[in-house]
Design a protein around this motif. Structure first.
Motif, PDB file in Angstrom:
ATOM      1  N   UNK A 139       0.998  -1.101  -0.239  1.00 31.46           N
ATOM      2  CA  UNK A 139       0.101   0.002  -0.073  1.00 31.46           C
ATOM      3  C   UNK A 139       0.900   1.183   0.080  1.00 31.46           C
ATOM      4  N   UNK A 140       1.989   1.095   0.613  1.00 35.47           N
ATOM      5  CA  UNK A 140       2.981   2.408   0.884  1.00 35.47           C
ATOM      6  C   UNK A 140       3.343   2.658  -0.377  1.00 35.47           C
ATOM      7  N   UNK A 141       3.815   1.446  -1.201  1.00 35.02           N
ATOM      8  CA  UNK A 141       4.312   1.993  -2.778  1.00 35.02           C
ATOM      9  C   UNK A 141       3.297   2.167  -3.609  1.00 35.02           C
ATOM     10  N   UNK A 142       1.973   1.787  -3.631  1.00 39.19           N
ATOM     11  CA  UNK A 142       0.968   2.091  -4.378  1.00 39.19           C
ATOM     12  C   UNK A 142       0.767   3.580  -4.178  1.00 39.19           C
ATOM     13  N   UNK A 143       0.500   4.071  -3.051  1.00 37.58           N
ATOM     14  CA  UNK A 143       0.283   5.342  -2.576  1.00 37.58           C
ATOM     15  C   UNK A 143       1.170   6.329  -3.097  1.00 37.58           C
ATOM     16  N   UNK A 144       2.530   6.104  -3.097  1.00 34.28           N
ATOM     17  CA  UNK A 144       3.624   6.579  -3.582  1.00 34.28           C
ATOM     18  C   UNK A 144       3.327   6.781  -5.055  1.00 34.28           C
ATOM     19  N   UNK A 145       3.157   5.865  -5.747  1.00 36.29           N
ATOM     20  CA  UNK A 145       2.983   5.758  -7.395  1.00 36.29           C
ATOM     21  C   UNK A 145       1.969   6.924  -7.658  1.00 36.29           C
ATOM     22  N   UNK A 146       0.766   6.602  -6.864  1.00 32.96           N
ATOM     23  CA  UNK A 146      -0.561   7.352  -7.292  1.00 32.96           C
ATOM     24  C   UNK A 146      -0.187   8.822  -7.284  1.00 32.96           C
ATOM     25  N   UNK A 147       0.693   9.206  -5.997  1.00 32.55           N
ATOM     26  CA  UNK A 147       1.007  10.808  -5.883  1.00 32.55           C
ATOM     27  C   UNK A 147       1.818  11.221  -6.996  1.00 32.55           C
ATOM     28  N   UNK A 148       2.788  10.351  -7.359  1.00 38.46           N
ATOM     29  CA  UNK A 148       3.901  10.769  -8.537  1.00 38.46           C
ATOM     30  C   UNK A 148       3.218  11.061  -9.752  1.00 38.46           C
ATOM     31  N   UNK A 161       7.179  13.660  -3.334  1.00 42.87           N
ATOM     32  CA  UNK A 161       6.956  13.108  -2.075  1.00 42.87           C
ATOM     33  C   UNK A 161       8.199  12.753  -1.120  1.00 42.87           C
ATOM     34  N   UNK A 162       8.205  13.396  -0.041  1.00 42.81           N
ATOM     35  CA  UNK A 162       9.052  13.301   0.977  1.00 42.81           C
ATOM     36  C   UNK A 162       8.984  11.934   1.699  1.00 42.81           C
ATOM     37  N   UNK A 163      10.077  11.323   2.027  1.00 50.51           N
ATOM     38  CA  UNK A 163      10.096   9.962   2.635  1.00 50.51           C
ATOM     39  C   UNK A 163      11.013   9.819   3.940  1.00 50.51           C
ATOM     40  N   UNK A 164      10.881   9.024   4.867  1.00 50.84           N
ATOM     41  CA  UNK A 164      11.655   8.916   5.830  1.00 50.84           C
ATOM     42  C   UNK A 164      12.334   7.530   5.392  1.00 50.84           C
ATOM     43  N   UNK A 165      13.438   7.152   5.335  1.00 46.68           N
ATOM     44  CA  UNK A 165      14.000   5.973   5.222  1.00 46.68           C
ATOM     45  C   UNK A 165      15.196   5.605   5.989  1.00 46.68           C
ATOM     46  N   UNK A 166      15.543   4.265   5.925  1.00 47.56           N
ATOM     47  CA  UNK A 166      16.745   3.804   6.781  1.00 47.56           C
ATOM     48  C   UNK A 166      17.959   3.777   5.820  1.00 47.56           C
ATOM     49  N   UNK A 167      19.304   4.235   6.144  1.00 46.24           N
ATOM     50  CA  UNK A 167      20.291   4.147   5.374  1.00 46.24           C
ATOM     51  C   UNK A 167      21.041   2.867   5.112  1.00 46.24           C
ATOM     52  N   UNK A 168      20.735   1.912   5.976  1.00 52.22           N
ATOM     53  CA  UNK A 168      21.606   0.743   5.919  1.00 52.22           C
ATOM     54  C   UNK A 168      21.651   0.024   4.538  1.00 52.22           C
ATOM     55  N   UNK A 186      10.795  11.977  -6.984  1.00 48.14           N
ATOM     56  CA  UNK A 186       9.946  13.059  -8.116  1.00 48.14           C
ATOM     57  C   UNK A 186       9.609  12.312  -9.245  1.00 48.14           C
ATOM     58  N   UNK A 187       9.914  10.966  -9.334  1.00 43.40           N
ATOM     59  CA  UNK A 187       9.353  10.399 -10.671  1.00 43.40           C
ATOM     60  C   UNK A 187       9.604   9.034 -10.607  1.00 43.40           C
TER      61      UNK A 187
END
Lengths: 333, 145
Positions: free
Chosen positions: A88-97, A103-110, A131-132
């Motif tokens: 769902x997180x990825x689908x929502x991102x795709x929809x917004x793009x 879209x800003x996102x919080x991520x882990x760097x590992x 952004x794309x």
């Protein structure tokens, strides 16, 4: 599809993402401005909250706060989401793009492939903008990188759902509405006052200026309480948190000084230039601290005197920061 | 910090790819931005963290060859994880992860579970099951993943 988004490098990731997102919506604010209005400056030493099994020392506010505060203070409408389900997180991102929203996102760097390997610890408070998307690849503006990067869907999913201390849980945020006019001055005042308040008055000793003193006190006892080896590791962790990408403690002091310099002009309060110079001195002291701390862990058997010395340096810094924020607490237009 | 004081101690950062952006004071006392390739004290702190990881990994490796610990413990260390983080990635309880660190328990694990461990560590299942591979494996920067 690729949104016409300008990537600009920043010293700190959340400042950068916020500043880049605002620019996309026609609001040009420097990184120091974003950091100052968002009250990003902070200090905390939390013995009860651990990373790599050692207490977390942080030189800025909790992830997400800068974006939240800046947008709120400027009257910008935003939306923030957090997910349990990665699909769902990825689908929502795709929809917004697809709608043309970066879209800003919080991520882990590992698992962040373009990061230097040596920097890849389980640090989960990094911020990037997507952004794309073309095929399986996402265009990524990572503010600490010099240029635009790409991530595959699988890679992006992995970093958005990194595990460990403060897991990002797919957190994302984006702008939904911008007012016709931005009122900068009151936002700046609010930002400064909140930082001063946070640094001076939180009644729990681990935060603000008192937090620096707590760290000093605990550091003094490290060699006795933890043994030399563990003391060295704890010190190393403080320096990494002080200097590493995404946290950059001394760096934050300089960014804040740059912010005060900008404020002196915008608010027409020349004495802020003096405070800015004082803040620069604080940053220099933090660097001095890091320099001496590094000597301790390069020469492992230096003994206890050095920890005493480092603790004393921290106390001086605490006094200096206190002096700065006492002057800023009562600032008004 | 002044413009001419910006350190350029190259170690992990790369020009044109990733450098630290620093806010520094110019000749006239105004703030400006300069890119830095790195700073020795910070590089040392990062090196220290990895040295400790490799030291632990080497100790674990010896214990694996002695039949006490399992390769899960070794790759957990190389991935800078603790049982908590690994439990999150594996979606298992911490208690079970701790059991899997023992060679005796590890030997009885189903191949599916071993494959999941391998996926989390980004290695082949055989890297976990073929203990011989650890015989001359030196944990260093090159051998990390």
């Amino acid at each position: 599809m690729k949104i016409d988004f300008k990537h600009q490098q920043a010293a700190h990731c959340e400042n950068g993402v916020t500043s880049n997102l605002l620019r996309y919506y026609g609001i040009e604010l420097s990184e120091p401005m974003v950091f100052g209005i968002g009250s990003g400056y902070f200090f905390s030493h939390m013995p009860f909250y651990k990373l790599n099994g050692m207490p977390v020392t942080s030189f800025r506010v909790w992830p997400g706060m800068i974006f939240k505060r800046v947008t709120k203070r400027l009257g910008i409408k935003v939306k923030r989401n957090k997910y349990k389900d990665s699909r769902r997180a990825m689908n929502d991102l795709d929809r917004l793009l697809a709608e043309g929203k970066p879209v800003g996102m919080l991520v882990g760097v590992f698992h962040l492939p373009y990061f230097p390997r040596e920097y890849r610890f389980h640090f989960n408070a990094h911020n990037i903008t997507a952004f794309g998307k073309e095929g399986d690849q996402y265009y990524i503006s990572d503010p600490v990188m010099e240029h635009v990067e790409v991530l595959t869907a699988e890679e992006l999913k992995k970093v958005r759902f990194a595990k460990g201390t403060y897991p990002p849980s797919g957190r994302m945020y984006y702008i939904t509405g911008v007012p016709d006019q931005i009122n900068l001055k009151p936002a700046i005042i609010k930002g400064i006052r909140q930082t001063a308040k946070d640094m001076l008055t939180i009644p729990i000793p681990f935060f603000g200026v008192r937090g620096i003193r707590v760290l000093a006190k605990r550091m003094r006892n490290w060699p006795v309480k933890l043994g030399n080896k563990s003391a060295v590791l704890n010190l190393g962790q403080v320096i990494r948190m002080l200097e590493e990408i995404g946290t950059g403690g001394a760096g934050f002091r300089f960014i804040f000084a740059a912010f005060l310099e900008e404020c002196a002009v915008i608010l027409d309060i020349p004495r802020l230039n003096d405070v800015s110079r004082e803040m620069t001195a604080v940053g220099d002291r933090w660097r001095e601290f890091a320099y001496h701390a590094a000597r301790v862990f390069k020469n492992r058997d230096n003994g206890m005197t050095t920890y005493e010395m480092l603790a004393d340096m921290l106390l001086t810094i605490a006094d200096m920061e206190e002096h700065v924020f006492k002057q800023l607490r009562t600032i008004s237009l | 910090m002044k413009v001419n004081e910006v350190p350029q101690d190259e170690a992990f950062l790369k020009e044109g790819k990733i450098r630290d952006l620093c806010y520094v004071v110019d000749d006239k006392g105004h703030y400006t931005k300069v890119l830095s390739k790195g700073w020795a004290p910070k590089n040392d702190a990062i090196k220290l963290a990895w040295t400790v990881v490799y030291e632990h990994a080497e100790e674990i490796r010896k214990q694996i060859l002695a039949g006490k610990l399992s390769p899960v413990a070794f790759y957990m260390e190389l991935n800078v994880m603790d049982t908590g983080i690994l439990a999150n990635y594996m979606n298992l309880s911490r208690r079970r992860i701790k059991r899997h660190l023992k060679m005796k328990v590890f030997k009885k694990l189903k191949p599916e579970l071993i494959a999941r461990y391998a996926e989390v560590f980004g290695i082949d299942s055989q890297d976990l099951t073929d203990i011989e591979r650890l015989g001359d494996f030196k944990p260093t920067d090159e051998n990390r993943f």
